[in-house]
Design a protein around this motif. Sequence first.
Motif, PDB file in Angstrom:
ATOM      1  N   VAL A   2       0.853  -1.180   0.000  1.00  0.00           N
ATOM      2  CA  VAL A   2       0.000   0.000   0.000  1.00  0.00           C
ATOM      3  C   VAL A   2       0.892   1.234   0.000  1.00  0.00           C
ATOM      4  CG1 VAL A   2      -1.766   1.252   1.281  1.00  0.00           C
ATOM      5  CG2 VAL A   2      -1.808  -1.237   1.256  1.00  0.00           C
ATOM      6  N   SER A   3       0.660   2.124  -0.954  1.00  0.00           N
ATOM      7  CA  SER A   3       1.495   3.317  -1.019  1.00  0.00           C
ATOM      8  C   SER A   3       1.066   4.333   0.031  1.00  0.00           C
ATOM      9  CB  SER A   3       1.417   3.936  -2.417  1.00  0.00           C
ATOM     10  OG  SER A   3       0.115   4.390  -2.669  1.00  0.00           O
ATOM     11  N   MET A   5       1.849   4.658   3.085  1.00  0.00           N
ATOM     12  CA  MET A   5       1.716   4.214   4.469  1.00  0.00           C
ATOM     13  C   MET A   5       2.980   4.591   5.251  1.00  0.00           C
ATOM     14  SD  MET A   5      -1.192   2.790   5.273  1.00  0.00           S
ATOM     15  CE  MET A   5      -1.006   1.534   6.539  1.00  0.00           C
ATOM     16  N   PRO A  26      -3.273   8.106   3.291  1.00  0.00           N
ATOM     17  CA  PRO A  26      -3.944   7.435   2.176  1.00  0.00           C
ATOM     18  C   PRO A  26      -5.462   7.558   2.341  1.00  0.00           C
ATOM     19  CG  PRO A  26      -3.053   5.822   3.706  1.00  0.00           C
ATOM     20  CD  PRO A  26      -2.588   7.174   4.167  1.00  0.00           C
ATOM     21  N   LYS A  30      -6.666   1.374   5.356  1.00  0.00           N
ATOM     22  CA  LYS A  30      -5.520   0.660   4.790  1.00  0.00           C
ATOM     23  C   LYS A  30      -4.803  -0.102   5.892  1.00  0.00           C
ATOM     24  CE  LYS A  30      -5.930   2.788   0.783  1.00  0.00           C
ATOM     25  NZ  LYS A  30      -6.964   2.277  -0.054  1.00  0.00           N
ATOM     26  N   SER A  31      -4.316  -1.286   5.536  1.00  0.00           N
ATOM     27  CA  SER A  31      -3.592  -2.113   6.495  1.00  0.00           C
ATOM     28  C   SER A  31      -2.472  -2.843   5.783  1.00  0.00           C
ATOM     29  CB  SER A  31      -4.563  -3.131   7.117  1.00  0.00           C
ATOM     30  OG  SER A  31      -3.881  -4.035   7.948  1.00  0.00           O
ATOM     31  N   ILE A  32      -1.308  -2.884   6.419  1.00  0.00           N
ATOM     32  CA  ILE A  32      -0.213  -3.704   5.911  1.00  0.00           C
ATOM     33  C   ILE A  32       0.339  -4.544   7.057  1.00  0.00           C
ATOM     34  CG2 ILE A  32       0.448  -2.269   3.944  1.00  0.00           C
ATOM     35  CD1 ILE A  32       2.655  -1.050   5.620  1.00  0.00           C
ATOM     36  N   THR A  89      -9.705  -5.058  10.194  1.00  0.00           N
ATOM     37  CA  THR A  89      -8.335  -5.333   9.742  1.00  0.00           C
ATOM     38  C   THR A  89      -7.591  -6.393  10.556  1.00  0.00           C
ATOM     39  OG1 THR A  89      -7.458  -3.484  11.043  1.00  0.00           O
ATOM     40  CG2 THR A  89      -8.021  -3.033   8.728  1.00  0.00           C
ATOM     41  N   SER A 102      -4.018   2.336   8.886  1.00  0.00           N
ATOM     42  CA  SER A 102      -4.398   3.736   8.724  1.00  0.00           C
ATOM     43  C   SER A 102      -5.924   3.787   8.693  1.00  0.00           C
ATOM     44  CB  SER A 102      -3.804   4.290   7.427  1.00  0.00           C
ATOM     45  OG  SER A 102      -4.254   5.609   7.201  1.00  0.00           O
TER      46      SER A 102
END
Length: 135
Positions: A2-3, A5, A26, A30-32, A89, A102
Amino acid sequence: MVSNMPEVNAEFGATPAIAFPTDKPPVGLKSIEIVEGDGPMVRRGDTVTVNYHGVVWGKDTPFDSSFERHQPASFGIGVGQVIRGWDMTVPGHNVGSRLVVSIPPSYGYGAQGVPQAGIGGEDTLVFVIDIISTR
């Protein structure tokens, strides 16, 4: 990947150090997973125990951190006991994983925010979450 982050130290159990790539978060939830655990998978309805560190996007000081308290937190996941961003998430990741999430206001505390914690209604939240156990 994911960009946009934040960069976070990839050491499970270590107090998170967060570096923000830009002033703008973002769009959306979003989750990484920066560390993949090899323990049991967290499922909706489980009671999960985690260490977490929460900051407002772009800020250095956490509004809440179980790492700083040296006291993990336990709660039901996927069942409305925590903010929606967590419920959506955390399930699906394994014990031993470190996540960076995020969370825009619509998946966090909404337009009212949490003023006493320094969270405004338009603030994006960033959590670093270490999944310690699930049952």
